[in-house]
Design an enzyme around this catalytic site. Structure first.
Site, mmCIF file in Angstrom:
data_model
loop_
_atom_site.group_PDB
_atom_site.id
_atom_site.type_symbol
_atom_site.label_atom_id
_atom_site.label_comp_id
_atom_site.label_asym_id
_atom_site.label_seq_id
_atom_site.Cartn_x
_atom_site.Cartn_y
_atom_site.Cartn_z
ATOM 1 N N CYS A 1 6.563 -7.176 4.055
ATOM 2 C CA CYS A 1 4.679 -7.643 3.880
ATOM 3 C C CYS A 1 4.058 -8.411 4.868
ATOM 4 C CB CYS A 1 4.794 -7.615 2.711
ATOM 5 S SG CYS A 1 2.621 -7.586 2.858
ATOM 6 N N CYS B 1 2.762 -11.046 2.489
ATOM 7 C CA CYS B 1 3.105 -12.256 1.698
ATOM 8 C C CYS B 1 4.789 -12.186 1.786
ATOM 9 C CB CYS B 1 2.776 -11.414 0.450
ATOM 10 S SG CYS B 1 3.896 -10.118 -0.420
ATOM 11 N N CYS C 1 1.322 -2.874 -1.350
ATOM 12 C CA CYS C 1 2.589 -3.995 -1.340
ATOM 13 C C CYS C 1 2.147 -4.133 -2.971
ATOM 14 C CB CYS C 1 2.627 -5.391 -0.363
ATOM 15 S SG CYS C 1 3.502 -6.345 -1.393
ATOM 16 N N CYS D 1 0.827 -7.940 -2.917
ATOM 17 C CA CYS D 1 -0.427 -8.944 -2.872
ATOM 18 C C CYS D 1 -0.714 -7.658 -2.940
ATOM 19 C CB CYS D 1 -0.281 -9.398 -1.700
ATOM 20 S SG CYS D 1 0.404 -8.211 0.540
ATOM 21 N N CYS E 1 4.432 6.906 5.437
ATOM 22 C CA CYS E 1 3.928 6.605 6.945
ATOM 23 C C CYS E 1 2.695 4.871 6.690
ATOM 24 C CB CYS E 1 3.056 7.327 7.100
ATOM 25 S SG CYS E 1 1.841 8.061 8.837
#
Length: 133
Positions: A48, A51, A97, A100, A121
């Site tokens: 991510c 984070c 995510c 976060c 996607c």
């Protein structure tokens, strides 16, 4: 259970580029075929961009032809959260995510059947890539 991180809007704006902020914090979408990782074929781990949490592996990445990086599964079920998205006149499943709560993209049931049938996607702007040595 993944421990959540919570930052203020100002902290997110300081941490992220304008494009990353638009995608991760405002549920934006980058243009098709414009992202840094759509055609990336190097082995490694996608984290991510907000984070640093591990999200997807190059082992599950495939070329869907959609213009965005596509994966058949996250690195772990608990790495992402799936949320019903009824925006833009359609019903989809948003992928966030788990740490976060940043918007990553969407998951669709049109992926390779032999790998579970899902296509995650994901926006390149929501990811950082860590290449395997």
């Amino acid at each position: 259970m993944t421990e959540k991180i919570h930052l203020t809007d100002a902290e997110w704006r300081e941490r992220l580029s304008p494009e990353q902020y638009a995608v991760l914090r405002q549920a934006g979408t980058e243009r098709a075929f414009a992202g840094a990782y759509d055609q990336n074929k190097a082995p490694g781990l996608y984290r991510c961009a907000g984070c640093g949490e591990p999200l997807f592996s190059s082992d599950t990445k495939y070329n869907s032809g959609s213009g965005w990086p596509s994966y058949t599964a996250p690195v772990a079920d608990e790495a992402v959260e799936e949320v019903r998205d009824a925006s833009h006149g359609m019903v989809r499943t948003e992928v966030r995510c788990a740490k976060c709560e940043g918007h990553l993209g969407h998951v669709f049931p049109d992926g390779p059947r032999d790998a579970g049938g899902l296509r995650y996607c994901i926006n390149s702007a929501a990811l950082d890539f860590e290449e395997k040595p």
